[in-house]
Design a protein around this motif. Structure first.
Motif, PDB file in Angstrom:
ATOM      1  N   SER A  47      44.125 115.940  11.831  1.00  0.00           N
ATOM      2  CA  SER A  47      45.374 115.281  12.209  1.00  0.00           C
ATOM      3  C   SER A  47      45.306 113.770  12.023  1.00  0.00           C
ATOM      4  O   SER A  47      46.319 113.130  11.729  1.00  0.00           O
ATOM      5  CB  SER A  47      45.713 115.606  13.667  1.00  0.00           C
ATOM      6  OG  SER A  47      44.683 115.150  14.530  1.00  0.00           O
ATOM      7  N   ILE A  48      44.119 113.208  12.174  1.00  0.00           N
ATOM      8  CA  ILE A  48      43.962 111.757  12.007  1.00  0.00           C
ATOM      9  C   ILE A  48      43.711 111.406  10.549  1.00  0.00           C
ATOM     10  O   ILE A  48      44.403 110.565   9.965  1.00  0.00           O
ATOM     11  CB  ILE A  48      42.812 111.225  12.891  1.00  0.00           C
ATOM     12  CG1 ILE A  48      43.129 111.455  14.362  1.00  0.00           C
ATOM     13  CG2 ILE A  48      42.569 109.741  12.606  1.00  0.00           C
ATOM     14  CD1 ILE A  48      42.009 111.062  15.299  1.00  0.00           C
ATOM     15  N   VAL A  49      42.704 112.057   9.951  1.00  0.00           N
ATOM     16  CA  VAL A  49      42.298 111.725   8.584  1.00  0.00           C
ATOM     17  C   VAL A  49      43.391 112.043   7.581  1.00  0.00           C
ATOM     18  O   VAL A  49      43.754 111.200   6.746  1.00  0.00           O
ATOM     19  CB  VAL A  49      40.991 112.467   8.218  1.00  0.00           C
ATOM     20  CG1 VAL A  49      40.660 112.279   6.736  1.00  0.00           C
ATOM     21  CG2 VAL A  49      39.844 111.962   9.077  1.00  0.00           C
ATOM     22  N   PHE A  50      43.923 113.260   7.664  1.00  0.00           N
ATOM     23  CA  PHE A  50      44.937 113.638   6.679  1.00  0.00           C
ATOM     24  C   PHE A  50      46.341 113.232   7.139  1.00  0.00           C
ATOM     25  O   PHE A  50      47.114 112.667   6.365  1.00  0.00           O
ATOM     26  CB  PHE A  50      44.893 115.152   6.421  1.00  0.00           C
ATOM     27  CG  PHE A  50      45.386 115.512   5.059  1.00  0.00           C
ATOM     28  CD1 PHE A  50      44.513 115.638   3.997  1.00  0.00           C
ATOM     29  CD2 PHE A  50      46.737 115.710   4.821  1.00  0.00           C
ATOM     30  CE1 PHE A  50      44.966 115.956   2.726  1.00  0.00           C
ATOM     31  CE2 PHE A  50      47.202 116.029   3.555  1.00  0.00           C
ATOM     32  CZ  PHE A  50      46.308 116.152   2.505  1.00  0.00           C
ATOM     33  N   GLY A  51      46.649 113.518   8.395  1.00  0.00           N
ATOM     34  CA  GLY A  51      48.001 113.249   8.866  1.00  0.00           C
ATOM     35  C   GLY A  51      48.359 111.777   8.903  1.00  0.00           C
ATOM     36  O   GLY A  51      49.503 111.400   8.627  1.00  0.00           O
ATOM     37  N   LYS A  52      47.372 110.900   9.228  1.00  0.00           N
ATOM     38  CA  LYS A  52      47.674 109.478   9.373  1.00  0.00           C
ATOM     39  C   LYS A  52      47.104 108.612   8.255  1.00  0.00           C
ATOM     40  O   LYS A  52      47.752 107.668   7.807  1.00  0.00           O
ATOM     41  CB  LYS A  52      47.155 108.978  10.728  1.00  0.00           C
ATOM     42  CG  LYS A  52      47.871 109.611  11.923  1.00  0.00           C
ATOM     43  CD  LYS A  52      47.387 109.004  13.231  1.00  0.00           C
ATOM     44  CE  LYS A  52      48.144 109.616  14.417  1.00  0.00           C
ATOM     45  NZ  LYS A  52      47.707 109.058  15.714  1.00  0.00           N
ATOM     46  N   ILE A  53      45.876 108.908   7.821  1.00  0.00           N
ATOM     47  CA  ILE A  53      45.236 108.050   6.820  1.00  0.00           C
ATOM     48  C   ILE A  53      45.665 108.434   5.405  1.00  0.00           C
ATOM     49  O   ILE A  53      46.199 107.603   4.662  1.00  0.00           O
ATOM     50  CB  ILE A  53      43.701 108.118   6.958  1.00  0.00           C
ATOM     51  CG1 ILE A  53      43.270 107.581   8.324  1.00  0.00           C
ATOM     52  CG2 ILE A  53      43.035 107.312   5.841  1.00  0.00           C
ATOM     53  CD1 ILE A  53      41.782 107.663   8.587  1.00  0.00           C
ATOM     54  N   LEU A  55      48.031 110.565   4.279  1.00  0.00           N
ATOM     55  CA  LEU A  55      49.484 110.590   4.080  1.00  0.00           C
ATOM     56  C   LEU A  55      50.179 109.314   4.543  1.00  0.00           C
ATOM     57  O   LEU A  55      51.396 109.183   4.380  1.00  0.00           O
ATOM     58  CB  LEU A  55      50.089 111.794   4.809  1.00  0.00           C
ATOM     59  CG  LEU A  55      49.709 113.171   4.261  1.00  0.00           C
ATOM     60  CD1 LEU A  55      50.326 114.273   5.106  1.00  0.00           C
ATOM     61  CD2 LEU A  55      50.136 113.315   2.802  1.00  0.00           C
ATOM     62  N   GLY A  56      49.430 108.377   5.108  1.00  0.00           N
ATOM     63  CA  GLY A  56      50.022 107.134   5.607  1.00  0.00           C
ATOM     64  C   GLY A  56      50.867 106.396   4.584  1.00  0.00           C
ATOM     65  O   GLY A  56      52.041 106.062   4.858  1.00  0.00           O
ATOM     66  N   SER A  58      52.496 107.388   2.198  1.00  0.00           N
ATOM     67  CA  SER A  58      53.660 108.153   1.742  1.00  0.00           C
ATOM     68  C   SER A  58      54.817 108.075   2.734  1.00  0.00           C
ATOM     69  O   SER A  58      55.879 108.647   2.487  1.00  0.00           O
ATOM     70  CB  SER A  58      53.274 109.622   1.528  1.00  0.00           C
ATOM     71  OG  SER A  58      53.013 110.262   2.766  1.00  0.00           O
ATOM     72  N   ARG A  59      54.600 107.374   3.848  1.00  0.00           N
ATOM     73  CA  ARG A  59      55.621 107.294   4.889  1.00  0.00           C
ATOM     74  C   ARG A  59      56.141 105.871   5.043  1.00  0.00           C
ATOM     75  O   ARG A  59      55.384 104.905   4.922  1.00  0.00           O
ATOM     76  CB  ARG A  59      55.056 107.803   6.213  1.00  0.00           C
ATOM     77  CG  ARG A  59      54.730 109.300   6.162  1.00  0.00           C
ATOM     78  CD  ARG A  59      53.909 109.741   7.329  1.00  0.00           C
ATOM     79  NE  ARG A  59      53.659 111.198   7.280  1.00  0.00           N
ATOM     80  CZ  ARG A  59      52.663 111.794   7.889  1.00  0.00           C
ATOM     81  NH1 ARG A  59      51.813 111.091   8.616  1.00  0.00           N
ATOM     82  NH2 ARG A  59      52.518 113.112   7.786  1.00  0.00           N
ATOM     83  N   ILE A  60      57.396 105.774   5.343  1.00  0.00           N
ATOM     84  CA  ILE A  60      58.061 104.478   5.374  1.00  0.00           C
ATOM     85  C   ILE A  60      57.591 103.604   6.530  1.00  0.00           C
ATOM     86  O   ILE A  60      57.771 102.382   6.512  1.00  0.00           O
ATOM     87  CB  ILE A  60      59.596 104.676   5.423  1.00  0.00           C
ATOM     88  CG1 ILE A  60      60.299 103.409   4.927  1.00  0.00           C
ATOM     89  CG2 ILE A  60      60.050 105.064   6.816  1.00  0.00           C
ATOM     90  CD1 ILE A  60      60.022 103.076   3.491  1.00  0.00           C
ATOM     91  N   ASP A  61      56.992 104.203   7.580  1.00  0.00           N
ATOM     92  CA  ASP A  61      56.506 103.414   8.716  1.00  0.00           C
ATOM     93  C   ASP A  61      55.069 102.942   8.522  1.00  0.00           C
ATOM     94  O   ASP A  61      54.431 102.470   9.470  1.00  0.00           O
ATOM     95  CB  ASP A  61      56.620 104.216  10.014  1.00  0.00           C
ATOM     96  CG  ASP A  61      55.796 105.502   9.968  1.00  0.00           C
ATOM     97  OD1 ASP A  61      55.324 105.874   8.873  1.00  0.00           O
ATOM     98  OD2 ASP A  61      55.608 106.130  11.036  1.00  0.00           O
ATOM     99  N   PHE A  62      54.556 103.026   7.291  1.00  0.00           N
ATOM    100  CA  PHE A  62      53.196 102.568   6.996  1.00  0.00           C
ATOM    101  C   PHE A  62      53.094 101.059   7.219  1.00  0.00           C
ATOM    102  O   PHE A  62      54.068 100.319   7.042  1.00  0.00           O
ATOM    103  CB  PHE A  62      52.839 102.919   5.546  1.00  0.00           C
ATOM    104  CG  PHE A  62      51.406 102.640   5.175  1.00  0.00           C
ATOM    105  CD1 PHE A  62      50.364 103.274   5.833  1.00  0.00           C
ATOM    106  CD2 PHE A  62      51.105 101.735   4.168  1.00  0.00           C
ATOM    107  CE1 PHE A  62      49.047 103.015   5.491  1.00  0.00           C
ATOM    108  CE2 PHE A  62      49.795 101.481   3.813  1.00  0.00           C
ATOM    109  CZ  PHE A  62      48.762 102.119   4.481  1.00  0.00           C
TER     110      PHE A  62
END
Length: 286
Positions: A47-53, A55-56, A58-62
């Protein structure tokens, strides 16, 4: 000092080829173990490595996109603010998500364990150097690791998000939707980050080449224009085909090249001072 150097050379000569292979085997085993430990940890922290790092970007709130929007508000330049990333990430293969989970975990494990990996490499190489050479290369693990992580952060926070923004907004026709496969996304992100980390090792490469006498500050200055062309070509190879990304990766490399020239100058100055000191001692002994 001379006695210690003689003992070191004697011990090195006393080691057989099989002894060197045995040492190499243990260095490799410890290195692989370190990578696997960090890889397993990254795999479990999905959830941290893939979900946040991963895919980070790819998201507008990066982080990078938010900073650009703040800068655009401050400078009154709306074009700087990235408000949308018009693409979706899909998995078109049955094993796509699982294989990318393993791949991304391995990349994170490799990056996280890099200082230890280089330390193991240095432990294997160092016994083959003279004490003077080891003294000159003191702090190599620290500086190599520092530049590696600096390049990694630059690639992740600067190069990757801007490249992803360019590629996601590029369209041949409005009817064509950007639906990227997870394999393509992860491989592109990994390539940009790792390429940036490797390119940031330029001052270290120049340092060791200068220390061995293969390059000089004058040579680096003479071939500065040629180096600029080579750096721009490399930047074009490792980045998407947009000018901004190419300039972004080329600029820090050019700065590091100039830093390498200063490093070579400093080494040459120290070498000249050492030769002068040795000559004076020789004349005094006469």
């Amino acid at each position: 000092m001379a006695l210690d150097q003689y003992k070191e050379e004697e011990e090195e000569e006393g080691m057989s080829f099989l002894d060197h292979l045995e040492q190499l085997r243990w260095h490799l085993l410890r290195s692989v173990s370190a990578v696997m430990i960090f890889t397993v940890a990254a795999f479990l922290a999905k959830s941290i490595v893939f979900g946040k790092i991963i895919l980070g970007p790819s998201r507008i709130d990066f982080f990078t996109y938010r900073v650009l929007c703040q800068v655009s508000d401050f400078l009154s330049l709306p074009a700087l603010c990235i408000e949308q990333l018009p693409f979706t990430i899909q998995s078109r293969q049955m094993t796509g998500q699982f294989s990318m989970h393993i791949t991304s975990s391995l990349v994170v494990g490799l990056i996280a364990s890099f200082p230890y990996l280089f330390w193991e490499v240095w432990k294997f190489i160092a016994p083959g150097l003279y004490s003077k050479e080891r003294q000159a290369a003191r702090g190599a693990v620290f500086f190599v690791s520092l530049l590696f992580f600096a390049g990694t952060l630059f690639g992740y926070y600067i190069l990757a998000p801007l490249s992803i923004n360019f590629l996601s907004n590029y369209q041949l026709d409005p009817s064509i939707l950007n639906e990227f496969d997870i394999t393509s996304y992860v491989s592109t992100l990994s390539m940009l980050v790792l390429a940036s980390a490797i390119m940031f090792q330029l001052p270290v490469v120049i340092y060791f080449l200068s220390m061995s006498g293969l390059v000089t500050a004058a040579m680096l200055k003479a071939y500065r224009r040629h180096s600029i062309v080579v750096i721009l070509i490399l930047a074009a190879v490792i980045t998407p085909p947009d000018v901004i990304s190419q300039i972004l990766i080329a600029m820090p490399i050019l700065v590091l090249y100039e830093a390498g020239i200063q490093i070579a100058k400093r080494l040459e100055k120290k070498r000249a001072e050492k030769e002068l000191e040795d000559n004076l001692k020789y004349k005094d002994n006469e």
